[in-house]
Design an enzyme around this catalytic site. Structure first.
Site, PDB file in Angstrom:
ATOM      1  N   LYS A   1      -1.653  -1.383  -3.767  1.00 44.11           N
ATOM      2  CA  LYS A   1      -2.635  -0.229  -3.891  1.00 44.11           C
ATOM      3  C   LYS A   1      -1.776   1.086  -4.056  1.00 44.11           C
ATOM      4  CE  LYS A   1      -5.939   2.404  -1.441  1.00 44.11           C
ATOM      5  NZ  LYS A   1      -6.544   3.068  -0.393  1.00 44.11           N
TER       6      LYS A   1
ATOM      7  N   TYR B   1       0.819  -1.336   0.075  1.00 46.56           N
ATOM      8  CA  TYR B   1       0.015   0.061  -0.055  1.00 46.56           C
ATOM      9  C   TYR B   1       0.927   1.279   0.094  1.00 46.56           C
ATOM     10  CZ  TYR B   1      -3.714   3.034   1.920  1.00 46.56           C
ATOM     11  OH  TYR B   1      -4.708   4.056   2.284  1.00 46.56           O
TER      12      TYR B   1
END
Lengths: 323, 323, 323, 323
Positions: free
Chosen positions: B183, B155
């Site tokens: 992400k 992330y």
């Protein structure tokens, strides 16, 4: 300002807002060819490079940007470059001239030279020494635009200028009749989409990084100011056209080559200067111009140079195959 | 590690790399419904919201991310949320659980809870107190992935964690059989395109900001983890589908609404917290959940609230008209 | 470089290292007096201000620094200021000339003007447009020093130049016979103490922020380049002397006034420009020079001006009482 | 809050402001001794280290700060450390407990444990995941202080928390009866002097970096929270005493050793983690505790370790000679 001037200005504003000239397409930020002293302009190089770009189908040429090492050049050299580039372009494509400076007097002086030489517009990043607030930045740009004869592009380059021209500031500045567009080199696509949404018409939105030109065009942006177009102008023009016509097979093929350049040419060194050093090394490797680079930078050492040249020659073959 | 374990690991690596599960589509970062003490979980709110999302057609649900105020919640509350969300989803869509923490022990503990609750994967941003070097970050993630039963998403959230997971680091980490995707909430589209180019297959690339989901999908990305999907899940799913099918008329229409949400709901306050406050205020305005928000933030004051509610109700009408 | 030049250089290096001129004391970064067009040099103002400083007992004058708005001035104005300041100082105190620029050619040109005008040394912050690596910065400074006739001070100003001249880089550069000192405006006292420790002799270490001049002098630093000395040169000279003689009763009394200036004059505005705007407003309020300020900044509005003038007049009374 | 509580609070505020307990001297930020799993508390190590510090004459002990790797430890380990440290100190010196967290509930819980264990005060840096505005930060601290039984120190650590507790915010927070001081680890001496000037009495101002403790004490600061005091507590106590008594011969001698530690022990690695790794390696080299370090960090490799150990042993001899 007396009342007559106020009326005149208001009138000019109204008409100008209806008639802001739109620019689009691939407008390469031209590198500055230098002689082996790393300081003097290589005039033959300028002529050759301008011809290389125009014959590659570009829609305009942007000189004296970050890729053009503007801030590393003496004023005398900047003036010379403006004159030689405009002469070489000879009206075939519009020339955009970077006037970014920390001294507003010097910016205005460069704009005068640009106007005399026949440039189409000027481009200014924020003054980059002092940290400014957005209100200060707004006033600075508004005042600058008031003092220019040529139309002005804003130039967002936060990594270098330490300030982001915030969305609200761009929207306010777009009201000025003489501010006609923005070049955004932030790579922040949310910023770009927000401007596309808020400034739907009558304002040219150009993107710096070539890696995202395709998607920006697909989503409604105006064009790309892409450094790699110094190497292969036809490649970037073809990608622009593919994006305009939403030809996804072609986009994929061309984008792949753009990314090869990005990942193999621009990331060889260990500092932020990798992009500039890689680009000039590759231009030299292809025999387009000499690879000399102005202080504070230096060219790559032998090992890095060999690596860049090998990569760019492989890519050259692929580009020739695809185009 | 002894030789037998080494062989076993190598074997698992090989097979895993061939079988990394791919995720795609709209996977909203679910907000965390809180009671009026701004600390306790609103369990009914969780149930309602999960239902709202699933009935809106989302492809997955991501809990305990930045939008979910994960770091503001006590560990007890985080555990409760994991259990309630998975129970509510009941296997209909995959649940992704944020385990971002500065203590690796606490991350691993949360991952265990997630596994028991039936989550599909876990998601971890870099530890965010100390400044890390890329090599330290690489070792951290590799070690973390080794200790997890569930697959791991990286992330990237540099504004909050102070560190960018550099492209080279992602590429190296993608070799780990248990690291299956990233992400990216950096909004840096050059970064995203570079990863798309270098990690062509077998690695899910999701984008955070909803403003750029359409272009990312057009260029080959896997999906969007979009906060606005808490409000109107169908809108974001429709935009994803339009991008997949390259229906540009539809993209333009839907993107316009996404940008209305972005520019009218997320930018009302004066700090970086505007997004979160705006989103929770709008959810409250639409009657989906209460708008309570955990410290260190507070809800908008009356004036800002009125403004957000008025805007979201206008947008709601437009969304209903278009869908 | 041929062998003879190498020998010559080595010889010069050896002698120079033994003879580096040391500077100490209060060396104000002189503000640049401007006429009401906010661009042209106020020559009478320059003469008056130089006299004001010298009669206040300062140990030197530093022109064209950050406080001197160097980067906001045109080159013509910078040259004029060098000539007028040196003429006004007339050898009574050494004049230090800022040559900070992004173009090395322009820096060298300014240094030539400074040399002809009779300046004692030049001062250069890192080139401030491109982000540099430390190795690039090292090479830049070494090359610059090689091309200068006057001795060179490094100028660390990371908030404005985006780069910290790291401790190791300063230590390496101190080997150059022509690099004789550093002005540090980082306010980072750990950085300053580290340099004091590692560069024990033969290198002048000056500090920018006046708030910490006393403690720096107590710990062995060379002097202060303090903006407030434009207002009350005698105050800062007295503080320097008190610190040299470790008279703590006097230090406390004078430091208190320096902090009154800092907290009441430099923090009135809402941006980073507060220091510069406050200082020029106060100079105007005391009738020393006009308060005009070059773009991109503007003078304070009426309300802020009134507040600064009231404060500086109160402080003026206190200063007169104490000195 | 009802009217009675309001009156009570006002009364407590008035009396508290007159009676805020002042702390001064050397209060080492204790490292956390860990077992070889790099996660579990080394309880014998804690006992030994607390004894080492107290016998070195320190004025207090600060646990669970940045040097104590607080954010890398599980909550269970943090609680255990609080209990073991307080038990070991046994009231001989005040114990300060770091409760920095992104979740206010967890901070309050740690403060409860600290109170029960007999700690003297708690210390909190800003919540460090979301970026906060100053007004949000102010409200956060005020609310936190309201909920604590123990007095609270603010902890300014902008490199790690991404936010500077601005001078105006500190001044406002100093009004709270339960906020009794600030530990500043910014190394920004202008910031520290400004606070000394504005908060003249009744507020303890401690400085983090040991390199500037002497000058801060000379100028009126309260004390130093110096990591190196884990190694040689007597050295830092001696420097503090020399500064209090303005014995400049002694200050110079001791400051030189502090700077040797700083420049030879804390700068061996290539990342920001050098300080922590160097400190733990040196403690291990001196046989005080094991050098284990919690993820996301790892201990130095062999080569760096050898270098640190050689340096610390040389310094140890010098310290013994001087004390």
């Amino acid at each position: 300002m007396n009342y007559f001037l106020f009326l005149l200005k208001t009138f000019k504003t109204m008409t100008a807002q209806q008639t802001k000239k739109a620019f689009h397409g691939i407008i390469p930020p031209m590198v500055t060819p230098l002689l082996s002293d790393n300081l003097s302009l290589d005039i033959d190089g300028v002529k050759y490079l301008v011809e290389h770009l125009i014959s590659g189908g570009v829609h305009g040429i942007f000189i004296l940007g970050t890729t053009g090492e503007s801030t590393s050049l003496s004023y005398k050299t900047r003036e010379q470059l403006i004159e030689e580039s405009c002469k070489a372009a000879n009206g075939r494509v519009p020339v955009f001239v970077g006037i970014t400076d920390t001294s507003i007097e010097e910016s205005i002086h460069l704009a005068l030279i640009a106007e005399k030489a026949g440039a189409a517009a000027v481009v200014a990043a924020p003054p980059y020494y002092y940290g400014l607030g957005q209100e200060e930045l707004y006033k600075y740009y508004w005042s600058l635009a008031n003092q220019l004869a040529l139309p002005l592009f804003l130039y967002n380059m936060p990594t270098h200028t330490k300030i982001n021209i915030e969305i609200k500031t761009v929207v306010r500045l777009a009201e000025h009749p003489n501010i006609i567009g923005l070049k955004d080199s932030s790579a922040n696509a949310v910023y770009f989409q927000s401007l596309c949404h808020l400034l739907k018409t009558n304002f040219s939105l150009l993107v710096g990084p070539e890696e995202i030109t395709a998607e920006i065009i697909l989503m409604g942006g105006s064009g790309g100011v892409n450094g790699g177009a110094n190497l292969f102008p036809k490649l970037y023009v073809a990608l622009y056209n593919a994006a305009i016509s939403r030809d996804f097979v072609r986009i994929k093929e061309l984008q792949n080559l753009v990314m090869e350049i990005s990942t193999k040419i621009y990331t060889v060194g260990s500092y932020g200067s990798s992009y500039l050093k890689g680009l000039k090394a590759a231009l030299s490797g292809l025999g387009i111009i000499q690879g000399n680079i102005a202080p504070p930078f230096t060219t790559f050492d032998e090992k890095e140079m060999v690596r860049v040249v090998a990569s760019i020659k492989e890519i050259e073959i692929e580009v020739a195959r695809v185009l």
